[in-house]
Scaffold this motif. Structure first.
Motif, PDB file in Angstrom:
ATOM      1  N   UNK A  56     -26.225   2.581  -9.857  1.00  0.00           N
ATOM      2  CA  UNK A  56     -26.805   1.517  -9.047  1.00  0.00           C
ATOM      3  C   UNK A  56     -28.240   1.226  -9.451  1.00  0.00           C
ATOM      4  N   UNK A  57     -28.973   2.255  -9.881  1.00  0.00           N
ATOM      5  CA  UNK A  57     -30.369   2.034 -10.282  1.00  0.00           C
ATOM      6  C   UNK A  57     -30.440   1.122 -11.506  1.00  0.00           C
ATOM      7  N   UNK A  58     -29.454   1.216 -12.411  1.00  0.00           N
ATOM      8  CA  UNK A  58     -29.418   0.321 -13.564  1.00  0.00           C
ATOM      9  C   UNK A  58     -29.161  -1.116 -13.122  1.00  0.00           C
ATOM     10  N   UNK A  59     -28.211  -1.303 -12.219  1.00  0.00           N
ATOM     11  CA  UNK A  59     -27.929  -2.641 -11.704  1.00  0.00           C
ATOM     12  C   UNK A  59     -29.145  -3.209 -10.982  1.00  0.00           C
ATOM     13  N   UNK A  60     -29.783  -2.389 -10.161  1.00  0.00           N
ATOM     14  CA  UNK A  60     -30.950  -2.816  -9.404  1.00  0.00           C
ATOM     15  C   UNK A  60     -32.073  -3.237 -10.350  1.00  0.00           C
ATOM     16  N   UNK A  61     -32.331  -2.403 -11.344  1.00  0.00           N
ATOM     17  CA  UNK A  61     -33.407  -2.702 -12.295  1.00  0.00           C
ATOM     18  C   UNK A  61     -33.078  -3.954 -13.102  1.00  0.00           C
ATOM     19  N   UNK A  62     -31.853  -4.066 -13.578  1.00  0.00           N
ATOM     20  CA  UNK A  62     -31.462  -5.240 -14.372  1.00  0.00           C
ATOM     21  C   UNK A  62     -31.596  -6.518 -13.552  1.00  0.00           C
ATOM     22  N   UNK A  63     -31.175  -6.474 -12.318  1.00  0.00           N
ATOM     23  CA  UNK A  63     -31.218  -7.657 -11.471  1.00  0.00           C
ATOM     24  C   UNK A  63     -32.626  -8.042 -11.035  1.00  0.00           C
ATOM     25  N   UNK A  64     -33.602  -7.188 -11.318  1.00  0.00           N
ATOM     26  CA  UNK A  64     -34.981  -7.543 -10.994  1.00  0.00           C
ATOM     27  C   UNK A  64     -35.561  -8.521 -12.012  1.00  0.00           C
ATOM     28  N   UNK A  65     -34.874  -8.720 -13.122  1.00  0.00           N
ATOM     29  CA  UNK A  65     -35.306  -9.682 -14.139  1.00  0.00           C
ATOM     30  C   UNK A  65     -34.673 -11.039 -13.845  1.00  0.00           C
ATOM     31  N   UNK A  66     -35.476 -12.085 -13.884  1.00  0.00           N
ATOM     32  CA  UNK A  66     -34.967 -13.422 -13.550  1.00  0.00           C
ATOM     33  C   UNK A  66     -33.961 -13.941 -14.569  1.00  0.00           C
ATOM     34  N   UNK A  67     -34.001 -13.456 -15.792  1.00  0.00           N
ATOM     35  CA  UNK A  67     -33.059 -13.945 -16.808  1.00  0.00           C
ATOM     36  C   UNK A  67     -31.657 -13.357 -16.632  1.00  0.00           C
ATOM     37  N   UNK A  68     -31.530 -12.263 -15.885  1.00  0.00           N
ATOM     38  CA  UNK A  68     -30.229 -11.625 -15.689  1.00  0.00           C
ATOM     39  C   UNK A  68     -29.470 -12.373 -14.597  1.00  0.00           C
ATOM     40  N   UNK A  69     -28.294 -12.879 -14.974  1.00  0.00           N
ATOM     41  CA  UNK A  69     -27.486 -13.622 -13.998  1.00  0.00           C
ATOM     42  C   UNK A  69     -26.248 -12.853 -13.553  1.00  0.00           C
ATOM     43  N   UNK A  70     -25.926 -11.755 -14.262  1.00  0.00           N
ATOM     44  CA  UNK A  70     -24.771 -10.964 -13.845  1.00  0.00           C
ATOM     45  C   UNK A  70     -24.821  -9.590 -14.497  1.00  0.00           C
ATOM     46  N   UNK A  71     -24.102  -8.647 -13.909  1.00  0.00           N
ATOM     47  CA  UNK A  71     -23.988  -7.279 -14.414  1.00  0.00           C
ATOM     48  C   UNK A  71     -22.505  -6.947 -14.368  1.00  0.00           C
ATOM     49  N   UNK A  72     -21.898  -6.802 -15.537  1.00  0.00           N
ATOM     50  CA  UNK A  72     -20.458  -6.584 -15.629  1.00  0.00           C
ATOM     51  C   UNK A  72     -20.195  -5.218 -16.238  1.00  0.00           C
ATOM     52  N   UNK A  73     -19.258  -4.483 -15.641  1.00  0.00           N
ATOM     53  CA  UNK A  73     -18.865  -3.194 -16.222  1.00  0.00           C
ATOM     54  C   UNK A  73     -17.864  -3.436 -17.336  1.00  0.00           C
ATOM     55  N   UNK A  74     -18.073  -2.772 -18.463  1.00  0.00           N
ATOM     56  CA  UNK A  74     -17.151  -2.959 -19.579  1.00  0.00           C
ATOM     57  C   UNK A  74     -16.170  -1.818 -19.647  1.00  0.00           C
ATOM     58  N   UNK A  75     -15.051  -2.099 -20.223  1.00  0.00           N
ATOM     59  CA  UNK A  75     -14.632  -3.393 -20.755  1.00  0.00           C
ATOM     60  C   UNK A  75     -13.862  -4.221 -19.737  1.00  0.00           C
ATOM     61  N   UNK A  76     -13.414  -3.615 -18.668  1.00  0.00           N
ATOM     62  CA  UNK A  76     -12.484  -4.292 -17.759  1.00  0.00           C
ATOM     63  C   UNK A  76     -13.108  -5.413 -16.963  1.00  0.00           C
ATOM     64  N   UNK A  77     -14.354  -5.263 -16.531  1.00  0.00           N
ATOM     65  CA  UNK A  77     -14.998  -6.318 -15.759  1.00  0.00           C
ATOM     66  C   UNK A  77     -15.077  -7.615 -16.525  1.00  0.00           C
ATOM     67  N   UNK A  78     -15.405  -7.525 -17.819  1.00  0.00           N
ATOM     68  CA  UNK A  78     -15.506  -8.722 -18.647  1.00  0.00           C
ATOM     69  C   UNK A  78     -14.133  -9.361 -18.837  1.00  0.00           C
ATOM     70  N   UNK A  79     -13.124  -8.552 -19.063  1.00  0.00           N
ATOM     71  CA  UNK A  79     -11.771  -9.071 -19.251  1.00  0.00           C
ATOM     72  C   UNK A  79     -11.312  -9.802 -18.002  1.00  0.00           C
ATOM     73  N   UNK A  80     -11.526  -9.217 -16.835  1.00  0.00           N
ATOM     74  CA  UNK A  80     -11.095  -9.840 -15.589  1.00  0.00           C
ATOM     75  C   UNK A  80     -11.833 -11.139 -15.334  1.00  0.00           C
ATOM     76  N   UNK A  81     -13.132 -11.182 -15.562  1.00  0.00           N
ATOM     77  CA  UNK A  81     -13.910 -12.385 -15.285  1.00  0.00           C
ATOM     78  C   UNK A  81     -13.602 -13.525 -16.240  1.00  0.00           C
ATOM     79  N   UNK A  82     -13.281 -13.206 -17.483  1.00  0.00           N
ATOM     80  CA  UNK A  82     -13.061 -14.253 -18.461  1.00  0.00           C
ATOM     81  C   UNK A  82     -11.611 -14.738 -18.503  1.00  0.00           C
ATOM     82  N   UNK A  83     -10.673 -13.944 -17.988  1.00  0.00           N
ATOM     83  CA  UNK A  83      -9.272 -14.339 -18.108  1.00  0.00           C
ATOM     84  C   UNK A  83      -8.660 -14.818 -16.796  1.00  0.00           C
ATOM     85  N   UNK A  84      -9.311 -14.616 -15.684  1.00  0.00           N
ATOM     86  CA  UNK A  84      -8.728 -15.052 -14.402  1.00  0.00           C
ATOM     87  C   UNK A  84      -9.568 -16.078 -13.724  1.00  0.00           C
TER      88      UNK A  84
END
Length: 182
Positions: free
Chosen positions: A154-182
């Motif tokens: 969670x600390x990685x997600x929290x830190x990443x999301x503190x940057x304005x350029x970050x629009x999403x945090x996806x766990x690989x590889x399954x999160x990316x597959x689910x988001x791009x195919x459904x």
């Protein structure tokens, strides 16, 4: 709020007060992050709509899709998924973080938009260095970063999301597959 009421009413002991305050602080950070996420994603979506909208006065002709990952097999999977999803037929790939920094520096005009799929754990120049570069340099281009990581911290997600350029945090590889195919 329940913890605050316990403190206010004096129900908890002095030893328990510190623990209550830690829980309150943790909850406050979580709420703050949720609010930041909502605001950030709203701005990111509005910016992407402006770029892609046929009614927008100036449509960017230089949309750059990049994958930054030190694992060539993962890059291959990402590239196939992006092509299958119709996001881009041409994808720039970088095994090292300095490659994307150089690429952005070379493609830094107001017409340039970068959509970057960025691995969290990189050798040499890591994700935090790249995100710091995007946030501290005056760039003419727009950059939208999707962190793609095997990290579940969670600390990685929290830190990443503190940057304005970050629009999403996806766990690989399954999160990316689910988001791009459904």
């Amino acid at each position: 709020m329940g913890l605050i009421m316990l403190l206010k009413e004096g129900i908890v002991s002095i030893e328990q007060q510190a623990e209550c305050l830690e829980h309150i602080l943790s909850s406050a950070f979580e709420i703050d992050q949720i609010i930041r996420d909502i605001i950030q994603k709203t701005y990111g979506i509005k910016d992407l709509e402006k770029i892609m909208s046929p009614n927008f006065n100036h449509i960017s002709t230089n949309v750059h899709v990049s994958i930054v990952d030190d694992d060539e097999a993962i890059q291959f999977v990402h590239k196939l998924l992006l092509q299958k999803a119709g996001i881009s037929n041409f994808v720039s790939q970088f095994l090292m973080g300095n490659g994307i920094i150089d690429f952005i520096s070379e493609n830094n005009q107001t017409d340039d938009v970068h959509i970057i799929f960025l691995d969290l754990n990189m050798p040499e120049i890591d994700v935090w260095d790249i995100l710091d570069f995007l946030s501290t340099h005056t760039l003419l281009c727009k950059a939208f970063v999707i962190i793609v990581s095997s990290s579940i911290e969670e600390k990685d997600k929290f830190r990443a999301n503190s940057y304005t350029s970050v629009i999403d945090f996806i766990q690989k590889p399954y999160g990316l597959i689910l988001r791009l195919t459904f």
